[in-house]
Design a protein around this motif. Structure first.
Motif, PDB file in Angstrom:
ATOM      1  N   CYS A 152      79.242  53.589  76.920  1.00 31.43           N
ATOM      2  CA  CYS A 152      78.124  53.560  77.867  1.00 31.43           C
ATOM      3  C   CYS A 152      76.823  53.993  77.190  1.00 31.43           C
ATOM      4  O   CYS A 152      75.765  53.399  77.406  1.00 31.43           O
ATOM      5  CB  CYS A 152      78.420  54.445  79.081  1.00 31.43           C
ATOM      6  SG  CYS A 152      79.717  53.775  80.149  1.00 31.43           S
ATOM      7  N   ARG A 153      76.901  55.014  76.362  1.00 30.44           N
ATOM      8  CA  ARG A 153      75.712  55.510  75.647  1.00 30.44           C
ATOM      9  C   ARG A 153      75.173  54.428  74.718  1.00 30.44           C
ATOM     10  O   ARG A 153      73.966  54.133  74.706  1.00 30.44           O
ATOM     11  CB  ARG A 153      76.061  56.761  74.846  1.00 30.44           C
ATOM     12  CG  ARG A 153      74.856  57.423  74.164  1.00 30.44           C
ATOM     13  CD  ARG A 153      75.278  58.554  73.254  1.00 30.44           C
ATOM     14  NE  ARG A 153      75.938  58.108  72.036  1.00 30.44           N
ATOM     15  CZ  ARG A 153      75.325  57.542  70.982  1.00 30.44           C
ATOM     16  NH1 ARG A 153      74.018  57.346  71.013  1.00 30.44           N
ATOM     17  NH2 ARG A 153      76.002  57.175  69.916  1.00 30.44           N
ATOM     18  N   LEU A 154      76.047  53.801  73.950  1.00 29.47           N
ATOM     19  CA  LEU A 154      75.617  52.760  73.024  1.00 29.47           C
ATOM     20  C   LEU A 154      75.092  51.525  73.776  1.00 29.47           C
ATOM     21  O   LEU A 154      74.115  50.897  73.347  1.00 29.47           O
ATOM     22  CB  LEU A 154      76.766  52.361  72.109  1.00 29.47           C
ATOM     23  CG  LEU A 154      77.205  53.418  71.092  1.00 29.47           C
ATOM     24  CD1 LEU A 154      78.495  53.000  70.398  1.00 29.47           C
ATOM     25  CD2 LEU A 154      76.108  53.705  70.089  1.00 29.47           C
ATOM     26  N   SER A 155      75.729  51.181  74.875  1.00 26.59           N
ATOM     27  CA  SER A 155      75.276  50.030  75.670  1.00 26.59           C
ATOM     28  C   SER A 155      73.895  50.270  76.251  1.00 26.59           C
ATOM     29  O   SER A 155      73.080  49.345  76.299  1.00 26.59           O
ATOM     30  CB  SER A 155      76.264  49.756  76.807  1.00 26.59           C
ATOM     31  OG  SER A 155      77.511  49.399  76.304  1.00 26.59           O
ATOM     32  N   ALA A 156      73.636  51.487  76.682  1.00 30.10           N
ATOM     33  CA  ALA A 156      72.329  51.815  77.248  1.00 30.10           C
ATOM     34  C   ALA A 156      71.221  51.673  76.223  1.00 30.10           C
ATOM     35  O   ALA A 156      70.064  51.363  76.575  1.00 30.10           O
ATOM     36  CB  ALA A 156      72.358  53.234  77.817  1.00 30.10           C
ATOM     37  N   MET A 157      71.542  51.841  74.962  1.00 31.14           N
ATOM     38  CA  MET A 157      70.543  51.712  73.901  1.00 31.14           C
ATOM     39  C   MET A 157      70.106  50.271  73.720  1.00 31.14           C
ATOM     40  O   MET A 157      69.019  49.998  73.199  1.00 31.14           O
ATOM     41  CB  MET A 157      71.094  52.264  72.588  1.00 31.14           C
ATOM     42  CG  MET A 157      71.310  53.771  72.602  1.00 31.14           C
ATOM     43  SD  MET A 157      72.186  54.396  71.146  1.00 31.14           S
ATOM     44  CE  MET A 157      71.136  53.866  69.802  1.00 31.14           C
TER      45      MET A 157
END
Length: 159
Positions: A152-157
């Motif tokens: 989720c963190r990487l996707s938000a980037m």
């Protein structure tokens, strides 16, 4: 690598769970007599919906046809050991991360004993853990949760 880890979690916690649900319902209905293909499709659809908690759109309700595990009549619920082994290995990995290099000898001893001890005995002796407690299994689930959070963190980037 993260994608593969997430796929394994989905397979073990959703796909295999739905297969176990299907198999359980099938055996219940089979006690009453033959179960026609249309009913097997319904059972699979219900199991997939429950196993994936409604998140799967367009899953194959015909997967009971080509899944060889269902046809191994002397070993019902063949899918369950996959999830058991997956979570057990995640707990071993979590222990290894906690202990570092010191874990190597304990792990080798666990492997040596694995052919002659039950999972409960292995965990108690080599991991100092009780696999009958929820906290044991939650250690493996925690690793999966962290993977999902990282995704989720990487996707938000990206957005």
């Amino acid at each position: 690598m993260l994608d593969e880890k997430l796929k394994r979690s989905v397979m073990n916690f959703m796909n295999i769970h739905s297969r176990c649900l299907f198999e359980k319902k099938f055996y219940e209905e089979r006690k009453k007599g033959n179960v026609p293909a249309c009913r097997l499709n319904e059972l699979m659809e219900e199991a997939m919906d429950k196993g994936y908690q409604g998140a799967l759109d367009g899953g194959s309700i015909h997967s009971w046809i080509w899944t060889p595990h269902y046809y191994i009549t002397n070993s019902p619920f063949y899918n369950f050991p996959y999830t058991f082994g997956y979570l057990f290995s995640l707990v071993i990995y979590a222990k290894a991360k906690e202990s570092g290099k010191a874990f190597e000898q304990a792990f080798l001893a666990l492997l040596r004993d694995s052919g002659r001890m039950s999972a409960e005995q292995l965990a108690a002796k080599h991991l100092e853990e009780d696999i009958t407690s929820e906290t044991f299994w939650e250690k493996g689930l925690e690793m999966c949760r962290k993977d999902a959070e990282e995704f989720c963190r990487l996707s938000a980037m990206l957005f």
